[in-house]
Motif scaffolding. Sequence first.
Motif, PDB file in Angstrom:
ATOM      1  N   ALA A  88       2.939 -22.101   7.686  1.00 36.76           N
ATOM      2  CA  ALA A  88       3.104 -22.290   6.486  1.00 36.76           C
ATOM      3  C   ALA A  88       4.729 -22.788   6.076  1.00 36.76           C
ATOM      4  O   ALA A  88       4.791 -23.684   5.211  1.00 36.76           O
ATOM      5  CB  ALA A  88       3.130 -20.602   5.736  1.00 36.76           C
ATOM      6  N   LYS A  89       5.674 -22.481   7.132  1.00 42.57           N
ATOM      7  CA  LYS A  89       7.094 -23.015   6.730  1.00 42.57           C
ATOM      8  C   LYS A  89       6.960 -24.477   7.325  1.00 42.57           C
ATOM      9  O   LYS A  89       7.731 -25.057   6.714  1.00 42.57           O
ATOM     10  CB  LYS A  89       8.090 -22.129   7.654  1.00 42.57           C
ATOM     11  N   GLN A  96       8.919 -30.700   1.647  1.00 44.71           N
ATOM     12  CA  GLN A  96      10.176 -30.817   1.216  1.00 44.71           C
ATOM     13  C   GLN A  96      11.046 -32.421   1.512  1.00 44.71           C
ATOM     14  O   GLN A  96      11.358 -32.866   0.678  1.00 44.71           O
ATOM     15  CB  GLN A  96      10.984 -29.635   1.522  1.00 44.71           C
ATOM     16  N   LEU A  97      10.492 -32.574   2.818  1.00 41.05           N
ATOM     17  CA  LEU A  97      11.264 -33.804   3.345  1.00 41.05           C
ATOM     18  C   LEU A  97      10.721 -34.922   2.745  1.00 41.05           C
ATOM     19  O   LEU A  97      11.272 -35.651   2.052  1.00 41.05           O
ATOM     20  CB  LEU A  97      10.979 -33.684   4.976  1.00 41.05           C
ATOM     21  N   LEU A 116       5.562 -32.655  -6.240  1.00 42.79           N
ATOM     22  CA  LEU A 116       6.599 -31.761  -6.457  1.00 42.79           C
ATOM     23  C   LEU A 116       5.518 -30.437  -6.563  1.00 42.79           C
ATOM     24  O   LEU A 116       5.936 -29.261  -6.068  1.00 42.79           O
ATOM     25  CB  LEU A 116       7.278 -31.806  -7.727  1.00 42.79           C
ATOM     26  N   VAL A 117       4.267 -30.718  -7.172  1.00 42.32           N
ATOM     27  CA  VAL A 117       3.424 -29.549  -7.267  1.00 42.32           C
ATOM     28  C   VAL A 117       3.113 -29.095  -5.784  1.00 42.32           C
ATOM     29  O   VAL A 117       2.974 -27.872  -5.630  1.00 42.32           O
ATOM     30  CB  VAL A 117       2.104 -29.895  -7.938  1.00 42.32           C
ATOM     31  N   ALA A 118       2.655 -29.886  -5.190  1.00 40.71           N
ATOM     32  CA  ALA A 118       2.178 -29.322  -3.620  1.00 40.71           C
ATOM     33  C   ALA A 118       3.172 -28.605  -2.974  1.00 40.71           C
ATOM     34  O   ALA A 118       3.020 -27.774  -2.219  1.00 40.71           O
ATOM     35  CB  ALA A 118       2.016 -30.864  -2.741  1.00 40.71           C
ATOM     36  N   PHE A 119       4.594 -29.306  -3.166  1.00 42.26           N
ATOM     37  CA  PHE A 119       5.712 -28.480  -2.437  1.00 42.26           C
ATOM     38  C   PHE A 119       5.945 -27.279  -3.225  1.00 42.26           C
ATOM     39  O   PHE A 119       6.180 -26.281  -2.293  1.00 42.26           O
ATOM     40  CB  PHE A 119       7.016 -29.420  -2.554  1.00 42.26           C
ATOM     41  N   ARG A 120       6.082 -27.054  -4.295  1.00 44.78           N
ATOM     42  CA  ARG A 120       6.083 -25.632  -4.885  1.00 44.78           C
ATOM     43  C   ARG A 120       5.006 -24.951  -4.667  1.00 44.78           C
ATOM     44  O   ARG A 120       4.935 -23.672  -4.414  1.00 44.78           O
ATOM     45  CB  ARG A 120       5.921 -25.962  -6.491  1.00 44.78           C
ATOM     46  N   THR A 123       5.494 -23.736  -1.089  1.00 43.55           N
ATOM     47  CA  THR A 123       6.626 -22.689  -1.039  1.00 43.55           C
ATOM     48  C   THR A 123       6.210 -21.233  -1.506  1.00 43.55           C
ATOM     49  O   THR A 123       6.482 -20.252  -0.853  1.00 43.55           O
ATOM     50  CB  THR A 123       7.676 -23.017  -2.139  1.00 43.55           C
ATOM     51  N   LEU A 124       5.134 -21.238  -2.493  1.00 40.21           N
ATOM     52  CA  LEU A 124       4.456 -19.882  -2.800  1.00 40.21           C
ATOM     53  C   LEU A 124       3.771 -19.280  -1.814  1.00 40.21           C
ATOM     54  O   LEU A 124       3.956 -18.140  -1.407  1.00 40.21           O
ATOM     55  CB  LEU A 124       3.835 -20.214  -4.306  1.00 40.21           C
ATOM     56  N   VAL A 125       2.984 -20.087  -1.061  1.00 40.08           N
ATOM     57  CA  VAL A 125       2.344 -19.544  -0.130  1.00 40.08           C
ATOM     58  C   VAL A 125       3.102 -19.020   1.203  1.00 40.08           C
ATOM     59  O   VAL A 125       2.993 -17.894   1.626  1.00 40.08           O
ATOM     60  CB  VAL A 125       1.477 -20.804   0.550  1.00 40.08           C
ATOM     61  N   SER A 126       4.120 -19.892   1.384  1.00 35.39           N
ATOM     62  CA  SER A 126       5.324 -19.296   2.524  1.00 35.39           C
ATOM     63  C   SER A 126       5.802 -18.216   2.033  1.00 35.39           C
ATOM     64  O   SER A 126       5.875 -17.229   2.763  1.00 35.39           O
ATOM     65  CB  SER A 126       6.079 -20.369   2.877  1.00 35.39           C
TER      66      SER A 126
END
Length: 131
Positions: A88-89, A96-97, A116-120, A123-126
């Motif tokens: 996940a990370k 993020q990159l 941005l939506v995919a990254f957020r 992040t939530l999943v992580s």
Amino acid sequence: MMAVRHTDGLEEAPAPLPPESAAAHFEAITKGINDVDVVIQGLMGRIRPAKPWQRQLLQQLRTADRHVEILRLAISLDRGAEEILEAAKALKQGLQLTNMQIVGGRADGFTRNALLVAFRNATLVSEMLSP
């Protein structure tokens, strides 16, 4: 998924979450992973490799797609929590990159917002997979 009970300022051993809470938690994780996948697949189908920055973005999206598959496989094969969190990370860091590189680039607003939506979501999943 455990909840910590507090009594008189002392922490007791974690208590298991009720089955409804655990099910909702796992459902949220699944939805987050699926949402990331939908955005990545949508962008891969929308971006044409006409310019160098578009080819680079497509390559990064393919890498993110592989990270989604690795995360799904780790979960479905019931790997350890550490391995799942690591997958996940990796997904989160890759997106993020990609986001950082696209912000100053020539991508349109739709592409930037979708990334941005995919990254957020990643992040939530992580965060939901973190102990």
